[in-house]
Scaffold this motif. Structure first.
Motif, PDB file in Angstrom:
ATOM      1  N   THR A  56       0.809  -1.222   0.000  1.00 27.19           N
ATOM      2  CA  THR A  56       0.000   0.000   0.000  1.00 27.19           C
ATOM      3  C   THR A  56       0.840   1.269   0.000  1.00 27.19           C
ATOM      4  O   THR A  56       0.365   2.325  -0.406  1.00 27.19           O
ATOM      5  N   THR A  57       2.091   1.199   0.465  1.00 31.11           N
ATOM      6  CA  THR A  57       2.952   2.378   0.538  1.00 31.11           C
ATOM      7  C   THR A  57       3.781   2.491  -0.731  1.00 31.11           C
ATOM      8  O   THR A  57       4.464   1.544  -1.130  1.00 31.11           O
ATOM      9  N   GLN A  58       3.737   3.648  -1.369  1.00 27.13           N
ATOM     10  CA  GLN A  58       4.542   3.865  -2.567  1.00 27.13           C
ATOM     11  C   GLN A  58       5.960   4.262  -2.172  1.00 27.13           C
ATOM     12  O   GLN A  58       6.158   5.192  -1.393  1.00 27.13           O
ATOM     13  N   LEU A  59       6.941   3.556  -2.720  1.00 28.13           N
ATOM     14  CA  LEU A  59       8.334   3.853  -2.437  1.00 28.13           C
ATOM     15  C   LEU A  59       8.864   4.834  -3.472  1.00 28.13           C
ATOM     16  O   LEU A  59       8.653   4.657  -4.676  1.00 28.13           O
ATOM     17  N   LEU A  60       9.570   5.871  -3.015  1.00 26.64           N
ATOM     18  CA  LEU A  60      10.075   6.916  -3.897  1.00 26.64           C
ATOM     19  C   LEU A  60      11.563   6.781  -4.192  1.00 26.64           C
ATOM     20  O   LEU A  60      12.050   7.323  -5.182  1.00 26.64           O
ATOM     21  N   ARG A  89       7.778  -6.485   1.614  1.00 27.53           N
ATOM     22  CA  ARG A  89       9.021  -5.970   1.045  1.00 27.53           C
ATOM     23  C   ARG A  89      10.260  -6.590   1.698  1.00 27.53           C
ATOM     24  O   ARG A  89      11.248  -6.908   1.019  1.00 27.53           O
ATOM     25  N   ASP A  93       3.114  -4.179   4.803  1.00 27.83           N
ATOM     26  CA  ASP A  93       4.079  -3.733   3.795  1.00 27.83           C
ATOM     27  C   ASP A  93       5.481  -4.233   4.122  1.00 27.83           C
ATOM     28  O   ASP A  93       6.232  -4.660   3.237  1.00 27.83           O
ATOM     29  N   GLU A 138      12.508  -2.521  -7.758  1.00 31.87           N
ATOM     30  CA  GLU A 138      12.252  -1.090  -7.908  1.00 31.87           C
ATOM     31  C   GLU A 138      11.774  -0.512  -6.584  1.00 31.87           C
ATOM     32  O   GLU A 138      11.212  -1.219  -5.738  1.00 31.87           O
ATOM     33  N   PRO A 139      12.015   0.783  -6.373  1.00 27.35           N
ATOM     34  CA  PRO A 139      12.606   1.752  -7.295  1.00 27.35           C
ATOM     35  C   PRO A 139      14.125   1.785  -7.190  1.00 27.35           C
ATOM     36  O   PRO A 139      14.710   1.140  -6.317  1.00 27.35           O
TER      37      PRO A 139
END
Length: 522
Positions: free
Chosen positions: A2-6, A89, A85, A35-36
């Motif tokens: 659910t958490t977008q990694l930048l 990950r 998450d 990614e990322p």
């Protein structure tokens, strides 16, 4: 997830904007990139993070313990919100099983709350009050009061083998924040995504509890570049590190060569010797071997407390060794944390196996990137002659050393400093070999009787430290609430008006903490 990694650093409450890619997370089993891409912090971003920590320190360090405790509990709560998450990950980056990541999440949040309770209660500051005696002869005695105060901004380096408990929000960070020190964390290249997840949790907790910007930053770019520049920055006042001996000693050198040297609390290298006396063998060699093998291979041998050295009395323990041979033959190798650790393990095992006088008892085989169990044996005399044999094999391998009980006791002082030392014996043997126990105590931070060193309990009395090279400073611990004292220093106030003293030292004791008053604890 659910958490977008930048893929960028946390510079206080902002995100990094650099453009130079410093790497991807690598799936240890497949070798594929995740990614990322991660962007290294620029020199300006490193300086900005440290400068924000400098600005935050005078505000954060004097906050009441209750406010800092609320911050630590908020971090724990935010981590628990992203537990799913982390469970997704973390295994992708480390090869560790999901159950291990979930367990480590609980350990991390537990130690944050443990430190929160410590500083909320408050007596950790060791407040001491000596009242004035103006009529004392021949010299009047002044009013003197002292307590522990936060040291200053702290650099924390993440560990490869504990992506949570010894990383971004791990024990070093928890202890430093509890003491009142802003923290600048350097992410480990093995699990950058997990680091980003935790970095986001800490930042959200800081915002929710109105902490000053700069109380926390997380930088990408590696320890050899970004990390060294942080350590060398004059604002940083202490360093927490868990990792290799070479990495720890490099940081020690950088910290010592500053214009103002600073302490480095580095946990580095330990083989965790196990001494087995005849009485323990008589109780059941196969069962002892089973328990030992479980400790040896736990986490594919990638814990700092895996037992890599066993002392066996000459002429004893044949059933113990035979059972280990069976266990190795039936074992399945596990994926190691990253290619570098896997290569180093394979090279060290080969070097030990080819050393003159070393007998290979059993070795399993594994594919590239896997850690295969290995058991070797050598005489005590040859063990003392070959420096290589006294070093760490970071993986599921151990060396059995044979000699008389007298020779074993005489050899213990020749070992380097260790995190742990274990003795298996009967109670009567333990009492009869007090000098052996004393020798082990001189070389290790934690002594274990009829148990195994893996499994470091997070509690007030734990000591996870030891003489060099187990740690850079054997007077400290990186686990348990005593760790807070690494990031504090004693300050005394002489002759100050009561209202101008810290609350912990005011006459009426408004915080209700335990204090020493005129030599008596009250």
């Amino acid at each position: 997830m659910t958490t977008q990694l930048l893929g960028t650093s946390f510079i206080g409450y902002s995100r990094g904007i650099g453009s130079d890619v410093c790497g991807h997370a690598i799936h240890p089993a497949s070798g594929g990139k995740l990614e990322p891409a991660y962007i290294g912090a620029t020199p300006d971003e490193v300086n900005d993070a440290v400068e924000l920590a400098r600005q935050a320190f005078p505000v954060y360090s004097v906050l009441p313990g209750q406010q800092r405790a609320a911050f630590l509990r908020a971090i724990a709560g935010e981590i628990e919100k992203i537990a799913e998450d982390i469970a997704l990950r973390g295994p992708q980056e480390t090869g560790l099983p999901e159950a291990r990541l979930r367990g480590e999440t609980g350990r991390t949040t537990g130690q944050l709350r443990m430190f929160a309770a410590l500083i909320e209660e408050g007596s950790w500051v060791d407040a001491r009050i000596e009242h004035a005696q103006p009529d004392r002869q021949p010299v009047p005695k002044p009013d003197l009061r002292s307590m522990q105060r936060a040291l200053g901004p702290v650099a924390v380096f993440c560990a490869s083998n504990f992506p949570l408990a010894f990383s971004v929000a791990g024990g070093d960070t928890a202890a430093a924040l509890a003491a009142g020190c802003p923290v600048v964390v350097i992410a480990h290249e093995s699990h950058p995504g997990t680091a980003e997840l935790i970095g986001g949790a800490i930042t959200r907790a800081a915002l929710a509890t109105n902490m000053p910007e700069g109380v926390f930053s997380l930088l990408y770019g590696g320890g050899r570049t970004v990390g060294i520049s942080v350590v060398q920055h004059p604002v940083i006042q202490a360093v927490g590190f868990t990792g290799s001996r070479s990495g720890g000693t490099a940081l020690m050198a950088a910290a010592a060569n500053r214009e103002q040297p600073i302490p480095v609390y580095a946990e580095m290298s330990s083989v965790n010797p196990v001494v087995i006396l005849p009485g323990a063998l008589d109780k059941g060699e196969a069962a002892l071997a089973d328990a030992f093998f479980g400790s040896l291979t736990l986490g594919v041998g990638q814990f700092c407390t895996n037992p890599g050295l066993v002392f066996l009395p000459e002429g004893k323990g044949f059933g113990f060794i035979e059972r280990l041979r069976e266990l190795v033959g039936a074992s399945t190798p596990g994926t190691m944390l990253n290619p570098g650790i896997s290569r180093a393990y394979a090279e060290t095992v080969e070097a030990v196996a080819s050393t003159e006088g070393v007998q290979t008892i059993a070795r399993s085989s594994g594919a590239e990137g896997q850690g295969a169990a290995a058991i070797f044996s050598v005489s005590l005399r040859r063990f003392l002659e070959a420096d290589l044999l006294r070093g760490e094999m970071f993986g599921p391998a151990t060396l059995i050393v044979r000699g008389s009980l007298e020779e074993i006791e005489a050899a213990i002082p020749e070992l380097e400093g260790q995190l742990t030392a274990t003795i298996h014996a009967t109670t009567e043997e333990l009492a009869a070999h007090a000098s052996l126990v004393s020798a082990l105590e001189s070389r290790a931070g934690r002594l274990i009787f009829n148990g195994f060193p893996t499994g470091v309990e997070v509690c007030h009395s734990m000591v996870h430290g030891g003489p060099f090279p187990a740690t850079s400073d054997g007077r400290s611990t990186s686990v348990g609430t005593m760790a807070i004292h690494r990031f504090a220093r004693a300050v005394a106030w002489q002759g100050f008006p009561d209202a101008c003293l810290p609350a912990e030292l005011q006459e009426e004791n408004p915080l209700g903490i335990r204090r020493m008053i005129d030599g008596q604890f009250v």
